[in-house]
Design a protein around this motif. Structure first.
Motif, mmCIF file in Angstrom:
data_model
loop_
_atom_site.group_PDB
_atom_site.id
_atom_site.type_symbol
_atom_site.label_atom_id
_atom_site.label_comp_id
_atom_site.label_asym_id
_atom_site.label_seq_id
_atom_site.Cartn_x
_atom_site.Cartn_y
_atom_site.Cartn_z
ATOM 1 N N TYR A 59 0.874 -1.183 0.000
ATOM 2 C CA TYR A 59 0.000 0.000 0.000
ATOM 3 C C TYR A 59 0.906 1.226 0.000
ATOM 4 O O TYR A 59 1.941 1.232 0.677
ATOM 5 C CB TYR A 59 -0.878 0.010 1.246
ATOM 6 N N TYR A 60 0.492 2.257 -0.740
ATOM 7 C CA TYR A 60 1.236 3.520 -0.756
ATOM 8 C C TYR A 60 0.283 4.692 -0.593
ATOM 9 O O TYR A 60 -0.821 4.697 -1.150
ATOM 10 C CB TYR A 60 2.004 3.694 -2.067
ATOM 11 N N GLY A 61 0.730 5.669 0.160
ATOM 12 C CA GLY A 61 -0.018 6.906 0.237
ATOM 13 C C GLY A 61 0.047 7.638 -1.098
ATOM 14 O O GLY A 61 1.016 7.489 -1.859
ATOM 15 N N ASP A 62 -0.974 8.431 -1.374
ATOM 16 C CA ASP A 62 -1.044 9.112 -2.669
ATOM 17 C C ASP A 62 0.166 10.014 -2.916
ATOM 18 O O ASP A 62 0.613 10.164 -4.050
ATOM 19 C CB ASP A 62 -2.325 9.942 -2.746
ATOM 20 N N SER A 63 0.693 10.600 -1.867
ATOM 21 C CA SER A 63 1.785 11.559 -2.031
ATOM 22 C C SER A 63 3.108 10.915 -2.435
ATOM 23 O O SER A 63 4.023 11.615 -2.859
ATOM 24 C CB SER A 63 1.981 12.355 -0.734
ATOM 25 N N VAL A 64 3.217 9.589 -2.309
ATOM 26 C CA VAL A 64 4.494 8.932 -2.609
ATOM 27 C C VAL A 64 4.397 7.889 -3.707
ATOM 28 O O VAL A 64 5.408 7.303 -4.090
ATOM 29 C CB VAL A 64 5.098 8.283 -1.346
ATOM 30 N N LYS A 65 3.206 7.646 -4.212
ATOM 31 C CA LYS A 65 3.035 6.635 -5.252
ATOM 32 C C LYS A 65 3.914 6.939 -6.451
ATOM 33 O O LYS A 65 3.983 8.073 -6.907
ATOM 34 C CB LYS A 65 1.573 6.577 -5.683
ATOM 35 N N GLY A 66 4.581 5.908 -6.932
ATOM 36 C CA GLY A 66 5.458 6.066 -8.078
ATOM 37 C C GLY A 66 6.851 6.540 -7.734
ATOM 38 O O GLY A 66 7.735 6.533 -8.599
ATOM 39 N N ARG A 67 7.079 6.959 -6.486
ATOM 40 C CA ARG A 67 8.399 7.446 -6.077
ATOM 41 C C ARG A 67 9.031 6.570 -4.991
ATOM 42 O O ARG A 67 10.248 6.415 -4.949
ATOM 43 C CB ARG A 67 8.296 8.881 -5.556
ATOM 44 N N PHE A 68 8.225 6.021 -4.104
ATOM 45 C CA PHE A 68 8.715 5.215 -2.988
ATOM 46 C C PHE A 68 8.366 3.754 -3.228
ATOM 47 O O PHE A 68 7.328 3.433 -3.808
ATOM 48 C CB PHE A 68 8.078 5.656 -1.667
ATOM 49 N N THR A 69 9.222 2.883 -2.724
ATOM 50 C CA THR A 69 8.979 1.440 -2.804
ATOM 51 C C THR A 69 9.285 0.804 -1.460
ATOM 52 O O THR A 69 10.387 0.974 -0.919
ATOM 53 C CB THR A 69 9.866 0.793 -3.886
ATOM 54 N N ILE A 70 8.317 0.059 -0.949
ATOM 55 C CA ILE A 70 8.521 -0.680 0.290
ATOM 56 C C ILE A 70 8.818 -2.128 -0.052
ATOM 57 O O ILE A 70 8.253 -2.691 -0.993
ATOM 58 C CB ILE A 70 7.288 -0.570 1.222
ATOM 59 N N SER A 71 9.729 -2.730 0.691
ATOM 60 C CA SER A 71 10.055 -4.139 0.502
ATOM 61 C C SER A 71 10.486 -4.714 1.844
ATOM 62 O O SER A 71 10.734 -3.971 2.799
ATOM 63 C CB SER A 71 11.163 -4.307 -0.544
ATOM 64 N N ARG A 72 10.572 -6.013 1.892
ATOM 65 C CA ARG A 72 10.986 -6.662 3.136
ATOM 66 C C ARG A 72 11.798 -7.906 2.824
ATOM 67 O O ARG A 72 11.623 -8.543 1.786
ATOM 68 C CB ARG A 72 9.788 -6.992 4.008
ATOM 69 N N ASP A 73 12.686 -8.238 3.753
ATOM 70 C CA ASP A 73 13.475 -9.458 3.692
ATOM 71 C C ASP A 73 13.247 -10.184 5.004
ATOM 72 O O ASP A 73 13.859 -9.832 6.028
ATOM 73 C CB ASP A 73 14.954 -9.130 3.475
#
Length: 122
Positions: A59-73
């Motif tokens: 899920y991404y907030g509208d203000s960061v969509k297309g610029r931020f990427t969340i991931s996990r290991d």
């Protein structure tokens, strides 16, 4: 219970990139939905991004969509936030959080880190 420690914040020029990391203690990291929040002075806390327990949904907030990427290991008990094309309005304290509930877009988290400062200069 889980303890969360963020790292990777700092000062960057507009248009630049940063990658935040959040290391979690304990053996049940994959049991938690993880989220990144931010709070700027005088503003309300904002959910920036969240990721499901196995990483299949985000899920991404509208203000960061297309610029931020969340991931996990899950093998490293770590969640990341890759931030690209940073803007001065992204300046805030960024905190990671963990919760048992599966819903990605709500604010009801159980555990919080201390936060790391991100400052974007114009």
């Amino acid at each position: 219970q889980v303890q969360l420690v963020e790292s990777g914040g700092g000062l960057v020029q507009a248009g630049g990139s940063l990658r935040l990391s959040c290391a979690a203690s304990g053996r049940t990291f994959s049991s938690y939905v993880m989220g990144w929040f931010r709070q700027a002075p005088g503003k309300e806390r904002e959910l920036v991004a969240a990721i499901s327990r196995l990483g299949g949904m985000t899920y991404y907030g509208d203000s960061v969509k297309g610029r931020f990427t969340i991931s996990r290991d899950n093998a490293k008990n770590t969640v990341y936030l890759q931030m690209n094309s940073l803007k001065p309005e992204d300046t805030a304290v960024y905190s990671c959080a963990a919760k048992y509930k599966l819903a990605l877009a709500d604010y009801e988290y159980d555990y919080w880190g201390q936060g790391t400062q991100v400052t974007v200069s114009s």
